[in-house]
Design an enzyme around this catalytic site. Structure first.
Site, short mmCIF file in Angstrom:
data_model
loop_
_atom_site.label_atom_id
_atom_site.label_comp_id
_atom_site.label_asym_id
_atom_site.label_seq_id
_atom_site.Cartn_x
_atom_site.Cartn_y
_atom_site.Cartn_z
N ASP A 118 0.86 -1.17 0.00
CA ASP A 118 0.00 0.00 0.00
C ASP A 118 0.90 1.23 0.00
O ASP A 118 2.13 1.14 0.13
CB ASP A 118 -0.95 -0.05 1.22
CG ASP A 118 -2.17 0.82 1.01
OD1 ASP A 118 -3.19 0.59 1.68
OD2 ASP A 118 -2.11 1.74 0.16
N CYS A 119 0.27 2.38 -0.15
CA CYS A 119 1.01 3.62 -0.38
C CYS A 119 1.99 3.93 0.76
O CYS A 119 1.57 4.14 1.88
CB CYS A 119 -0.03 4.73 -0.52
SG CYS A 119 0.66 6.24 -1.16
#
Ligand code: GLC
Length: 700
Positions: A227-228
């Site tokens: 994820d980011c």
């Protein structure tokens, strides 16, 4: 491989980046791909990925609203439309479905989930994947999908986003995993781990989760993306002491693509040179990504479906708006309808009041390329169909960005109330019924949108009570991403509808339900609490050793509160129609089911009201004794049945022994002989039950 918010291709990007996040638009993606392929040495096309969560330009209701349609077919249709609009804008992959099971609506991302049930979440995750991908992701108008956030992210303690999750393997396997496994079994092309630490180890660097479960047990062979900036966060989690250690942990766990953070690029070469990451690991990651690009046909056509002319023609076309309108109508849940105040009649004069009456903020934070100005408001949806008088008054609009302190200051500030309340008096005195549109701003849910107080803003509640005191029927429509505490609102309303964040055609869809053009058929897929103090709250809970004999607060020394009921305000599976239905008792074809066998269960359903209606007949099972304590009910099937007034129909379900299995840690899916209860009814509180026994025919 890096995934970057790339806007200008330069040497850094051509040597470090294999995919682009969030860059969309036919012209832009074509230009970037062209430049990239011209400049890069390896000539491997970029992968364009973004968050198409519930629509691309035509925005459908938020997933929690869509889920209340109890229609995987509808969800598949909306995903196919989303894929079509996204693909002509150059998108190759979406970070959807979000398959997190949620039991705590303080958590802002409950808006993106499909609720608290593993069976329903599994059907929906599969439907999203089928809609996005079809049978071949290289086909026109199809995009690859990435299921997220693996796993347990929705169980964030205290409902605080990004917070710790501590979940037993029994709970993971029987509640949190099934929707991910369903997405993968449906061919989902990528997995994104959650930000959360799961049982002490962040998912991004959790070998048990990624290697033992995802790769070994589930045989998932496609890419995994962080994820980011989740790699950076391994240091904040306290798992790693540096970005270099974080890169090593993430790569060796099995992260193939690093989203936005740059540790793989900065540290990868040294880690390989130092033997801390093997070339075999890197080759395996590269192979998975290249295979995905090949499956998308990008080596033959790096631009896939990107086409500015098609964009113009397809985005927001009337067919897509029509589906958005249908979806909004099917997502609405009718929670209360006293004295059949709904549906509205043409000759009635309606006063429409409240901050969401003519408000275009009907999109949640994952609105992709959706635009508020393209949304249809409730007033616009009602205007040409009934005599509606919109009382402009003070909008009671809270600035969603204001701080906690200011929120409460705004609430306490009643100065404007007198003026705007008086402006409503005229409208109220001259109307037959009032529609009051209330809710919480879209930015108060979604990522990082957790709330400790899940109430309506005080000023809205005060307005509702004031209007209720007028003696005119008040039909309250709630626009919110999450379940709110609605006890007071319900008590002060004659009718109450949960409209969620209904999307581009929200006003039309809700107006269709209010006027009876569409009949309400929504059913909740998440429990609505009486108070936030009950959270986490879910229907499929274990019985405990001291279950309550009745839903009361007087019974001491049983599992409950001394100051609140155990029951939700509105339970999982609940929703009203404009008619009434009657269920007969359950008829079983046999009281004994053999391993590998089936029995039939049937009821007779009758429309006992004066309107046609669609009833969502729900089938629940309970395993009365097993190696583990089993939930008091588990949804195992449902059927949507449309009946005209007075019509009756037999509704039958086939009960297979397979439905009775559950996943026992260390033993896999297990069938345990013994007694079961079977429920067929209107929602998760149904007491319409029958009993049967499972017998094993051979010693395993
Ligand atoms: C966000 C979200 C994730 C999303 C990703 C890319 O932080 O957690 O759901 O897909 O970043 O936007």
């Amino acid at each position: 491989m890096g995934l970057h918010y790339g806007f200008h291709i330069n040497r850094f990007l051509t040597e470090t980046t294999g995919s682009i996040l969030g860059m969309v638009g036919a012209r832009q993606t074509i230009a970037i791909q062209k430049q990239y392929l011209k400049d890069s040495k390896h000539k491997i096309p970029l992968l364009f990925m973004t968050d198409v969560i519930h629509g691309y330009r035509t925005i459908f209701p938020s997933p929690l609203g869509l889920a209340c349609s109890w229609s995987p077919e509808l969800i598949e249709q909306t995903a196919a439309v989303a894929a079509k609009e996204a693909s002509v804008s150059g998108v190759h992959l979406t970070f959807s479905p979000m398959a997190d099971l949620v039991r705590d609506c303080r958590w802002g991302r409950v808006v993106e989930s499909t609720g608290e049930d593993p069976y329903l979440n599994s059907l929906y995750a599969s439907a999203f994947v089928r809609g996005y991908q079809g049978d071949d992701v290289s086909a026109p108008y199809k995009i690859a999908s990435c299921v997220k956030h693996f796993a347990g992210y929705g169980a964030a303690e205290s409902g605080k986003d990004y917070n710790t999750t501590d979940i037993s393997e029994y709970q993971l396997r029987n509640f949190y995993f099934p929707a991910f496994k369903a997405a993968i079994d449906s061919g989902c092309k990528m997995v994104m781990p959650g930000f959360n630490a799961l049982n002490g180890i962040p998912c991004t660097a959790n070998p048990w989760l990624i290697q033992d479960i995802l790769r070994e047990e589930w045989k998932f062979t496609d890419p995994v993306i962080t994820d980011c900036t989740a790699t950076y966060e391994l240091t904040a989690h306290g798992l790693c002491a540096s970005n270099k250690e974080a890169a090593q942990a993430a790569i060796n766990t099995g992260m193939d693509i690093e989203m936005v953070s740059t540790t793989f690029f900065e540290e990868g070469e040294n880690l390989a040179a130092e033997g801390k990451v093997s070339m075999q690991t890197i080759d395996a990651a590269v192979e998975r990504i290249l295979r995905l690009k090949d499956e998308l046909g990008l080596f033959e056509n790096p631009y896939k479906d990107a086409d500015p002319v098609a964009e113009e023609k397809i985005h927001l076309c009337k067919e897509h708006r029509a589906l958005a309108r249908e979806s909004a109508a099917k997502s609405v849940v009718l929670l209360k309808n006293e004295h059949h105040v709904l549906p509205l009649h043409k000759n009635e004069k309606i006063a429409l009041i409240g901050p969401y009456a003519d408000n275009k903020n009907l999109l949640d934070i994952w609105k992709c390329q959706g635009k508020e100005e393209e949304c249809v408001t409730l007033l616009e949806g009602l205007r040409d169909r009934i005599q509606v008088f919109y009382a402009e008054g003070c909008a009671l609009e809270e600035n969603p960005a204001i701080s906690y302190e200011e929120v409460h200051t705004v609430d306490r500030d009643t100065s404007c109330d007198a003026a705007c309340l008086n402006s409503y008096d005229a409208a109220v005195s001259d109307c037959d019924k009032i529609i009051l549109a209330l809710g919480e701003p879209a930015s108060w849910s979604g990522e990082a949108g957790s709330r400790a107080h899940i109430t309506l803003p005080k000023k809205q509640l005060e307005l509702l009570k004031r209007l209720s005191a007028s003696g005119k029927p008040v039909i309250t429509v709630i626009f919110s991403g999450r379940p709110l505490e609605l006890s007071e609102a319900a008590a002060a309303s004659t009718a109450l509808l949960q409209a969620w964040l209904p999307g581009t055609e929200g006003g039309n869809g809700i107006a269709d339900v209010l006027t009876g053009t569409s009949l309400p058929e929504g059913r909740l897929t998440i429990s609505f609490p009486r108070t936030v103090g009950q959270l986490p709250l879910y229907y499929n809970a274990l019985p405990t050793g001291r279950p309550k004999k009745s839903d009361s607060i007087t019974e001491r020394f049983s599992s409950g509160y001394i100051d609140e009921l155990n029951s939700p305000l509105y339970p999982f599976g609940y929703g009203l129609t404009y008619t009434t239905f009657q269920y007969s008792g359950i008829r079983l074809s046999d009281k004994v089911i053999k391993e590998g066998g089936t029995i039939e269960a049937a009821i007779t359903l009758t429309n006992t009201g004066t309107f046609p209606g669609t009833e969502t007949v729900q089938l629940y099972l309970r395993d009365l004794a097993g190696a583990y304590s089993r939930p008091v009910k588990m949804l195992k099937g449902f059927q949507k049945v449309f009946l005209s007034p007075g019509e009756s129909r037999t509704v039958d379900f086939t009960i297979s022994a397979e439905m009775l299995q559950y996943d026992i840690p260390g033993h896999g899916m297990t069938l345990e002989p013994g007694d079961f209860q079977l429920f067929i009814g209107v929602d998760s509180t149904t007491a319409n039950l029958a009993e049967f026994t499972l017998v094993k025919t051979r010693e395993s």
